[in-house]
Structures are given as structure tokens and as C-alpha cells.
Design a protein around this motif. Structure first.
Motif, PDB file in Angstrom:
ATOM      1  N   LEU A  22       5.441  12.160   9.370  1.00 33.06           N
ATOM      2  CA  LEU A  22       6.542  11.617   8.255  1.00 33.06           C
ATOM      3  C   LEU A  22       7.205  12.873   7.920  1.00 33.06           C
ATOM      4  CD1 LEU A  22       4.197   9.698   5.737  1.00 33.06           C
ATOM      5  CD2 LEU A  22       5.687   8.863   7.526  1.00 33.06           C
ATOM      6  N   GLY A  23       7.065  14.118   8.558  1.00 39.16           N
ATOM      7  CA  GLY A  23       8.452  15.013   8.079  1.00 39.16           C
ATOM      8  C   GLY A  23       7.988  15.401   6.769  1.00 39.16           C
ATOM      9  N   THR A  24       6.947  15.431   5.972  1.00 41.80           N
ATOM     10  CA  THR A  24       6.556  15.979   4.830  1.00 41.80           C
ATOM     11  C   THR A  24       5.312  16.901   5.065  1.00 41.80           C
ATOM     12  OG1 THR A  24       4.872  14.153   4.447  1.00 41.80           O
ATOM     13  CG2 THR A  24       6.968  13.747   3.857  1.00 41.80           C
ATOM     14  N   GLY A  25       4.995  17.292   3.806  1.00 46.08           N
ATOM     15  CA  GLY A  25       3.887  18.462   3.747  1.00 46.08           C
ATOM     16  C   GLY A  25       2.481  17.767   3.699  1.00 46.08           C
ATOM     17  N   GLU A  26       1.450  18.459   3.876  1.00 50.58           N
ATOM     18  CA  GLU A  26       0.084  18.050   3.628  1.00 50.58           C
ATOM     19  C   GLU A  26      -0.176  17.514   2.233  1.00 50.58           C
ATOM     20  OE1 GLU A  26      -3.245  19.824   5.245  1.00 50.58           O
ATOM     21  OE2 GLU A  26      -1.922  21.121   6.730  1.00 50.58           O
ATOM     22  N   ARG A  27       0.669  18.238   1.116  1.00 47.91           N
ATOM     23  CA  ARG A  27       0.251  18.097  -0.137  1.00 47.91           C
ATOM     24  C   ARG A  27       0.911  16.481  -0.563  1.00 47.91           C
ATOM     25  NH1 ARG A  27       2.635  21.865  -4.948  1.00 47.91           N
ATOM     26  NH2 ARG A  27       1.637  20.788  -6.533  1.00 47.91           N
ATOM     27  N   PHE A  28       1.932  16.121   0.081  1.00 43.83           N
ATOM     28  CA  PHE A  28       2.322  14.935  -0.539  1.00 43.83           C
ATOM     29  C   PHE A  28       1.326  13.774   0.172  1.00 43.83           C
ATOM     30  CE2 PHE A  28       4.989  11.160   1.142  1.00 43.83           C
ATOM     31  CZ  PHE A  28       5.321  10.705  -0.154  1.00 43.83           C
ATOM     32  N   ILE A  29       0.995  14.011   1.604  1.00 42.28           N
ATOM     33  CA  ILE A  29      -0.046  13.034   1.925  1.00 42.28           C
ATOM     34  C   ILE A  29      -1.426  12.954   1.008  1.00 42.28           C
ATOM     35  CG2 ILE A  29      -1.428  12.530   3.968  1.00 42.28           C
ATOM     36  CD1 ILE A  29       1.753  12.014   4.621  1.00 42.28           C
ATOM     37  N   ARG A  30      -1.989  14.063   0.631  1.00 44.87           N
ATOM     38  CA  ARG A  30      -2.887  14.157  -0.038  1.00 44.87           C
ATOM     39  C   ARG A  30      -2.602  13.492  -1.482  1.00 44.87           C
ATOM     40  NH1 ARG A  30      -6.807  16.705   2.523  1.00 44.87           N
ATOM     41  NH2 ARG A  30      -6.378  18.391   3.859  1.00 44.87           N
ATOM     42  N   ARG A  31      -1.619  13.579  -2.049  1.00 48.50           N
ATOM     43  CA  ARG A  31      -1.339  12.942  -3.237  1.00 48.50           C
ATOM     44  C   ARG A  31      -1.338  11.378  -2.989  1.00 48.50           C
ATOM     45  NH1 ARG A  31       4.048  14.764  -5.420  1.00 48.50           N
ATOM     46  NH2 ARG A  31       4.679  13.128  -4.084  1.00 48.50           N
ATOM     47  N   LEU A  32      -0.597  11.042  -1.898  1.00 45.52           N
ATOM     48  CA  LEU A  32      -0.631   9.457  -1.620  1.00 45.52           C
ATOM     49  C   LEU A  32      -2.076   8.899  -1.560  1.00 45.52           C
ATOM     50  CD1 LEU A  32       2.201   9.377   1.402  1.00 45.52           C
ATOM     51  CD2 LEU A  32       2.342   8.414  -1.276  1.00 45.52           C
ATOM     52  N   ILE A  33      -3.039   9.756  -0.832  1.00 47.76           N
ATOM     53  CA  ILE A  33      -4.431   9.259  -0.789  1.00 47.76           C
ATOM     54  C   ILE A  33      -5.131   9.116  -2.298  1.00 47.76           C
ATOM     55  CG2 ILE A  33      -6.752   9.985   0.059  1.00 47.76           C
ATOM     56  CD1 ILE A  33      -4.992  11.163   2.580  1.00 47.76           C
ATOM     57  N   THR A  34      -4.728  10.398  -2.998  1.00 44.68           N
ATOM     58  CA  THR A  34      -5.243  10.298  -4.187  1.00 44.68           C
ATOM     59  C   THR A  34      -4.989   9.163  -4.990  1.00 44.68           C
ATOM     60  OG1 THR A  34      -5.650  12.836  -4.181  1.00 44.68           O
ATOM     61  CG2 THR A  34      -5.726  11.795  -6.250  1.00 44.68           C
ATOM     62  N   GLU A  35      -3.545   9.103  -5.128  1.00 47.87           N
ATOM     63  CA  GLU A  35      -3.011   7.771  -5.838  1.00 47.87           C
ATOM     64  C   GLU A  35      -3.434   6.560  -5.127  1.00 47.87           C
ATOM     65  OE1 GLU A  35       1.050   9.000  -6.269  1.00 47.87           O
ATOM     66  OE2 GLU A  35       0.485  10.548  -7.684  1.00 47.87           O
ATOM     67  N   ARG A  36      -4.190   6.388  -4.152  1.00 49.68           N
ATOM     68  CA  ARG A  36      -4.393   5.128  -3.244  1.00 49.68           C
ATOM     69  C   ARG A  36      -3.146   4.302  -3.045  1.00 49.68           C
ATOM     70  NH1 ARG A  36      -9.504   6.708  -2.590  1.00 49.68           N
ATOM     71  NH2 ARG A  36     -10.822   6.016  -4.064  1.00 49.68           N
ATOM     72  N   ARG A  37      -2.110   5.041  -2.683  1.00 49.64           N
ATOM     73  CA  ARG A  37      -0.837   4.524  -2.405  1.00 49.64           C
ATOM     74  C   ARG A  37      -0.769   4.175  -0.614  1.00 49.64           C
ATOM     75  NH1 ARG A  37       3.633   8.216  -4.653  1.00 49.64           N
ATOM     76  NH2 ARG A  37       4.837   6.821  -3.397  1.00 49.64           N
ATOM     77  N   ILE A  38      -1.665   4.619  -0.096  1.00 47.84           N
ATOM     78  CA  ILE A  38      -1.711   4.450   1.262  1.00 47.84           C
ATOM     79  C   ILE A  38      -3.209   4.269   1.858  1.00 47.84           C
ATOM     80  CG2 ILE A  38      -2.003   7.046   1.871  1.00 47.84           C
ATOM     81  CD1 ILE A  38      -0.021   6.229   4.162  1.00 47.84           C
ATOM     82  N   ALA A  39      -3.350   3.525   2.641  1.00 47.05           N
ATOM     83  CA  ALA A  39      -4.790   3.261   3.163  1.00 47.05           C
ATOM     84  C   ALA A  39      -5.279   4.583   4.014  1.00 47.05           C
ATOM     85  CB  ALA A  39      -5.004   1.906   3.905  1.00 47.05           C
ATOM     86  N   PHE A  40      -6.497   4.743   4.079  1.00 48.37           N
ATOM     87  CA  PHE A  40      -7.227   5.724   4.753  1.00 48.37           C
ATOM     88  C   PHE A  40      -8.496   5.392   5.105  1.00 48.37           C
ATOM     89  CE2 PHE A  40      -7.902   6.641   0.364  1.00 48.37           C
ATOM     90  CZ  PHE A  40      -9.276   7.139   0.557  1.00 48.37           C
ATOM     91  N   VAL A  41      -9.047   6.219   6.022  1.00 48.17           N
ATOM     92  CA  VAL A  41     -10.112   5.975   6.657  1.00 48.17           C
ATOM     93  C   VAL A  41     -11.162   6.970   6.563  1.00 48.17           C
ATOM     94  CG1 VAL A  41     -11.516   5.614   8.902  1.00 48.17           C
ATOM     95  CG2 VAL A  41      -9.384   4.397   8.333  1.00 48.17           C
ATOM     96  N   LYS A  42     -12.432   6.961   6.092  1.00 47.70           N
ATOM     97  CA  LYS A  42     -13.321   8.299   5.676  1.00 47.70           C
ATOM     98  C   LYS A  42     -14.161   8.313   7.208  1.00 47.70           C
ATOM     99  CE  LYS A  42     -14.389  10.344   2.627  1.00 47.70           C
ATOM    100  NZ  LYS A  42     -14.260  11.549   2.023  1.00 47.70           N
ATOM    101  N   VAL A  43     -14.205   9.344   7.766  1.00 50.54           N
ATOM    102  CA  VAL A  43     -15.017   9.479   8.895  1.00 50.54           C
ATOM    103  C   VAL A  43     -16.066  10.711   8.329  1.00 50.54           C
ATOM    104  CG1 VAL A  43     -15.162  10.200  11.206  1.00 50.54           C
ATOM    105  CG2 VAL A  43     -13.323   8.661  10.502  1.00 50.54           C
ATOM    106  N   GLY A  44     -17.098  10.284   7.776  1.00 52.93           N
ATOM    107  CA  GLY A  44     -17.964  11.420   7.363  1.00 52.93           C
ATOM    108  C   GLY A  44     -17.404  12.037   6.134  1.00 52.93           C
ATOM    109  N   LYS A  45     -17.171  13.170   6.116  1.00 53.63           N
ATOM    110  CA  LYS A  45     -16.432  14.114   5.116  1.00 53.63           C
ATOM    111  C   LYS A  45     -14.967  14.045   5.314  1.00 53.63           C
ATOM    112  CE  LYS A  45     -17.026  18.735   6.808  1.00 53.63           C
ATOM    113  NZ  LYS A  45     -17.403  20.029   6.405  1.00 53.63           N
ATOM    114  N   TYR A  46     -14.503  13.636   6.528  1.00 55.27           N
ATOM    115  CA  TYR A  46     -13.158  13.733   6.905  1.00 55.27           C
ATOM    116  C   TYR A  46     -12.208  12.664   6.289  1.00 55.27           C
ATOM    117  CZ  TYR A  46     -15.014  17.596   9.605  1.00 55.27           C
ATOM    118  OH  TYR A  46     -15.897  18.717   9.826  1.00 55.27           O
ATOM    119  N   VAL A  47     -11.102  12.852   6.017  1.00 52.46           N
ATOM    120  CA  VAL A  47     -10.195  11.645   5.872  1.00 52.46           C
ATOM    121  C   VAL A  47      -9.120  11.670   6.979  1.00 52.46           C
ATOM    122  CG1 VAL A  47      -8.212  10.789   4.307  1.00 52.46           C
ATOM    123  CG2 VAL A  47     -10.059  12.189   3.326  1.00 52.46           C
TER     124      VAL A  47
END
Length: 67
Positions: A22-47
Motif C-alpha cells: 500500500l506504500g504505507t508503514g507497518e504502523r498504519f496497517i496495525r492500526r487498521l487491524i486494531t480498529e477492525r477496519r480491514i479483514a485479516f487472518v490469524k495463522v497461529g500467533k501470526y496476522v
């Protein structure tokens, strides 16, 4: 019966790869995940994020031209 859901055309990306895609930093992606603004998959402890979910996020934020 095992059904393969993910394909090479829609790979699972790490948070770092998603930020690069996306041309952004990891911090932005983590915020999207935390705020549930994007779907994600948990593979064990990994996102992981599907590339199609990132594309959907971009399409959702697209502003049409006024012309």
C-alpha cells in the motif's frame, strides 16, 4: 474433504508486506487491524492479510473524479 481457499493470485501477506504493497508503514496497517477496519487472518500467533482485502480497502476509499 479439504478445499483450498487461498491461491497464488490472492496470497496472504505479512503486515510488513501489506505496508509495502500500500506504500504505507507497518504502523498504519496495525492500526487498521486494531480498529477492525480491514479483514485479516490469524495463522497461529501470526496476522496475515489477503491481498484482495487490501485492494478492497483501496477501492472503498476511492473518490471518483468530478469531470
Amino acid at each position: 474433504m479439504s478445499e483450498e481457499r487461498y491461491s497464488a493470485s490472492d496470497p496472504l501477506l505479512t503486515v510488513a508486506q501489506a505496508g509495502e504493497y500500500l506504500g504505507t508503514g507497518e504502523r498504519f496497517i496495525r492500526r487498521l487491524i486494531t480498529e477492525r477496519r480491514i479483514a485479516f487472518v490469524k495463522v497461529g500467533k501470526y496476522v496475515r492479510l489477503e491481498r484482495s482485502a487490501l485492494d478492497a480497502l483501496v477501492d472503498k476509499g476511492r473518490i471518483p473524479s468530478q469531470r
